[in-house]
Design an enzyme around this catalytic site. Structure first.
Site, PDB file in Angstrom:
ATOM      1  N   LYS A  47       0.799  -1.234   0.000  1.00  0.00           N
ATOM      2  CA  LYS A  47       0.000   0.000   0.000  1.00  0.00           C
ATOM      3  C   LYS A  47       0.831   1.283   0.000  1.00  0.00           C
ATOM      4  O   LYS A  47       0.363   2.308  -0.459  1.00  0.00           O
ATOM      5  CB  LYS A  47      -0.959   0.006   1.197  1.00  0.00           C
ATOM      6  CG  LYS A  47      -2.048  -1.051   1.094  1.00  0.00           C
ATOM      7  CD  LYS A  47      -3.016  -0.940   2.247  1.00  0.00           C
ATOM      8  CE  LYS A  47      -4.041  -2.056   2.212  1.00  0.00           C
ATOM      9  NZ  LYS A  47      -5.055  -1.924   3.261  1.00  0.00           N
ATOM     10  N   ASP A  83      -9.745   2.784   2.610  1.00  0.00           N
ATOM     11  CA  ASP A  83      -9.752   2.149   3.940  1.00  0.00           C
ATOM     12  C   ASP A  83     -10.369   3.072   4.994  1.00  0.00           C
ATOM     13  O   ASP A  83     -11.092   2.628   5.881  1.00  0.00           O
ATOM     14  CB  ASP A  83      -8.329   1.778   4.360  1.00  0.00           C
ATOM     15  CG  ASP A  83      -7.821   0.546   3.625  1.00  0.00           C
ATOM     16  OD1 ASP A  83      -8.637  -0.326   3.280  1.00  0.00           O
ATOM     17  OD2 ASP A  83      -6.597   0.458   3.391  1.00  0.00           O
TER      18      ASP A  83
END
Ligand code: ATR
Length: 251
Positions: A47, A83
């Site tokens: 990420k 997220d």
């Protein structure tokens, strides 16, 4: 989840899973670019590293320091982060966050997304971590109100607890003592396998309200669907697909 959503929406697309080793990340993104892949969902441990391979990263993902979604927009690969929306929507399905006293356990990438989301919704946030220095650095960077070690949960009256540590993943352990969980708190666990983690069972036993990591995952995926298609995601269909993939759970 995505494939179930595409089928329902009549969209001719498919999500596939690829296990990419860190040293092949650049090649994998270049391959996706050459193929014109429309969207990538980026998972651990890529990420942060993926950012170097993109044409653009939106402001929020830059602030969080992590990209979990790459969307093809007019020939450019654009990174974003869903997220934080996953955390916020999972919690907001139960209670509003403005003014809530929240504790985030952990100080990694998932914690950064959770803290960003909670602060942006007006919660007052304390970050607790096994390594308190990391919690302090994160809190200072993202505008949380305090930081400390995990055992300090006891001393922080709170309305919301979000676990972002990996404790409980595939094991029957909790990052905090059951007695430290405030009765009445809303407790969200990022861990979704098993679905009923020790932390969530402890929360229930303490009179707190547990929310499984499944909902964080489903809501962040729903936002990925919206980013690419421009349509609202079929949340229940995606949650049902998660349930089918997870299989029967012990009660
Ligand atoms: P992610 O990016 O997925 O959040 P990470 O950066 O590896 O992952 O962060 C993992 C988090 O779990 C960290 O907060 C880590 O604590 P440290 O900063 O002290 O390493 C926490 N963690 C992992 N194993 C743990 C354990 N056994 N007990 C308590 N915390 C743990």
């Amino acid at each position: 989840m995505h494939n179930a959503a595409f089928a329902l929406a009549g969209i001719d697309a498919v999500y596939l899973a690829f296990d990419v080793p860190p040293e092949r990340l650049g090649a994998a993104v270049a391959g996706a670019r050459a193929l014109g892949v429309r969207q990538l969902a980026i998972s651990i441990p890529h990420k942060e590293a993926v950012i170097a391979h993109l044409d653009e990263v939106d402001e929020t993902a830059r602030r969080i320091g992590a990209v979990n979604t790459v969307t093809w927009r007019e020939g450019r690969l654009v990174g974003s982060n869903t997220d934080w929306i996953g955390v916020v929507r999972a919690l907001e399905s139960v209670r509003p966050l403005a003014g809530a006293r929240a504790v985030v356990l952990g100080a990694g990438g998932a914690a950064r997304a959770a803290v960003y989301g909670l602060v942006s919704r007006g919660a007052r946030v304390v970050v607790l971590n096994r390594t308190p220095e990391r919690a302090r650095a994160l809190a200072a960077d993202l505008g949380a109100d305090g930081a400390g070690e995990l055992a300090a949960l006891r001393t922080h009256p709170c309305d919301v607890i979000v676990n972002t540590t990996s404790v409980g993943l595939g094991e029957d352990r909790s990052p905090v003592e059951a007695a430290a969980i405030a009765p009445g708190a809303l407790v969200l666990d990022a861990v979704y396998a098993p679905e009923r983690t020790r932390l969530l069972r402890d929360a229930e036993a303490r009179g707190a309200r547990p929310i499984g990591g499944k909902w964080w995952l489903v809501h962040q995926a729903a936002e990925q669907f919206r980013l690419w298609t421009g349509r609202e995601a079929p949340l229940e269909t995606m949650a049902a697909a998660f349930d089918r993939a997870a299989g029967p759970q012990p009660t």
